[in-house]
Design an enzyme around this catalytic site. Structure first.
Site, PDB file in Angstrom:
ATOM      1  N   HIS A  79     -73.340  50.790  29.204  1.00  0.00           N
ATOM      2  CA  HIS A  79     -73.793  49.583  29.917  1.00  0.00           C
ATOM      3  C   HIS A  79     -72.608  48.651  30.251  1.00  0.00           C
ATOM      4  O   HIS A  79     -72.299  48.426  31.409  1.00  0.00           O
ATOM      5  CB  HIS A  79     -74.799  48.807  29.055  1.00  0.00           C
ATOM      6  CG  HIS A  79     -75.992  49.606  28.636  1.00  0.00           C
ATOM      7  ND1 HIS A  79     -77.009  49.973  29.490  1.00  0.00           N
ATOM      8  CD2 HIS A  79     -76.339  50.100  27.429  1.00  0.00           C
ATOM      9  CE1 HIS A  79     -77.934  50.656  28.835  1.00  0.00           C
ATOM     10  NE2 HIS A  79     -77.553  50.752  27.582  1.00  0.00           N
ATOM     11  N   ASP A  80     -71.988  48.098  29.243  1.00  0.00           N
ATOM     12  CA  ASP A  80     -70.984  47.047  29.454  1.00  0.00           C
ATOM     13  C   ASP A  80     -69.724  47.518  30.175  1.00  0.00           C
ATOM     14  O   ASP A  80     -69.177  46.753  30.996  1.00  0.00           O
ATOM     15  CB  ASP A  80     -70.603  46.415  28.102  1.00  0.00           C
ATOM     16  CG  ASP A  80     -71.785  45.709  27.464  1.00  0.00           C
ATOM     17  OD1 ASP A  80     -71.781  45.548  26.231  1.00  0.00           O
ATOM     18  OD2 ASP A  80     -72.725  45.327  28.197  1.00  0.00           O
TER      19      ASP A  80
END
Ligand code: RIB
Ligand code: CA
Length: 316
Positions: free
Chosen positions: A235-236
């Site tokens: 995600h990040d």
């Protein structure tokens, strides 16, 4: 004069936060990482703060200041945590307690000070609950004039959530903060689950790292191995990858508003893209919809290699 983008990462490490930080450190000719600010999220603030500093120690990085921020969301006495990262927040890897110290200034004040002191402003990358960023914007009303862009991980605009059927974790933990950020008027690149679920970790990638004879690669591989069994999505790192190579991504202009309240819908990101659905509303973000997942993995691999080649990723 470097043309590296002056950047602050606001995070809740978290394995994917840790990978995002390492990706930024592997590309310092493009990303001038001015600070890391920590918020409660995946694990409590005391752990997200220690983990951010453990990651800097792992990378042998001594020139990025770390600031603690908010220990709970705006409207609730304590936030929800995520089991995806293990109880310590970094997949249980055997990393020593941090050597890097915490700065005395609160994250909210540090974001304001650094943004004002940076000609042309900074790019702010919240990759945890948005509490610090929202309160910085409320505490300093003209701060927005010193933030070029917010590039955030949060939301699920065209599909289900991950922490509830409707909401993504970062927005669900602090929906009021997410709404304050989305209403800020600052240009926003929104990396929601719509795109980050395409950023799937390749198991062979983490296995190869873990099997390396380089301690840095081994540690990163162990972190990823522990994480991917619970959540296989990077995600990040999508946020940082966009700063380095935006051509890996596609987006659509959207008006996104956040459902408030205390139930499963809290933090839901309601997106409108068509003229019909927008009505009088104007888009408040670019909602990222696609990523070249192979290109992303190649970029991550190259970033880690650049860290090691620069001698920064080789702990004593
Ligand atoms: O929903 C995924 C997001 O929540 C990521 O930022 C992860 O680190 C957690 O903060
Ligand atoms: Ca995070």
């Amino acid at each position: 004069m470097t043309d590296a983008v002056p950047t602050i990462i606001d995070c809740d490490p978290g394995v994917d936060d840790a990978i995002a930080i390492l990706m930024a450190l592997g590309n310092r000719s493009m990303i001038d990482l001015r600070a890391i600010t920590c918020v409660a999220g995946n694990v409590p603030l005391s752990r997200t703060s220690a983990n951010a500093r453990r990651v800097l120690d792992l990378a042998g990085c001594t020139d990025v200041p770390v600031f603690d921020g908010c220990a709970h969301p705006i409207m609730t006495p304590e936030g929800r945590t995520s089991s995806a990262h293990g109880s310590d927040g970094l997949g249980g890897v055997d990393l020593p307690e941090p050597v890097t110290t915490i700065q005395p200034e609160h994250a909210i004040d540090a974001i304001n000070r650094i943004a004002r002191d940076t000609p042309g402003g900074i790019v702010l990358c919240p990759i945890g609950p948005m509490t610090n960023v929202a309160l910085a914007l409320l505490r300093y009303p003209d701060l927005k004039e010193h933030i070029r862009q917010i590039v955030l991980m949060g939301g699920a605009c065209f599909g289900p959530g991950n922490i509830t059927p409707f909401a993504e974790f970062n927005f669900h933990v602090d929906p009021h903060a997410a709404q304050i950020v989305m209403n800020s008027g600052i240009p926003i690149m929104l990396f929601g689950l719509d795109v980050t679920r395409q950023a799937l970790l390749n198991r062979s990638f983490s296995l190869d790292l873990a099997a390396s004879d380089n301690l840095f690669y081994q540690t990163v591989g162990q972190m990823l191995g522990a994480y991917e069994s619970r959540d296989p999505c990077l995600h990040d790192p999508c946020v940082i990858a966009w700063l380095i190579d935006p051509s890996l991504f596609q987006s659509v202009a959207a008006h996104v508003e956040i459902t408030l309240g205390k139930d499963d819908a809290a933090g839901q990101s309601v997106a409108r893209t068509s003229a019909k659905h927008l009505g009088e509303r104007h888009p408040n973000c670019e909602c990222v919809t696609h990523v070249d997942a192979v290109g992303l993995e190649t970029l991550l691999k190259r970033s880690l290699e650049q860290l090691v080649q620069s001698g920064v990723g080789r702990p004593d």
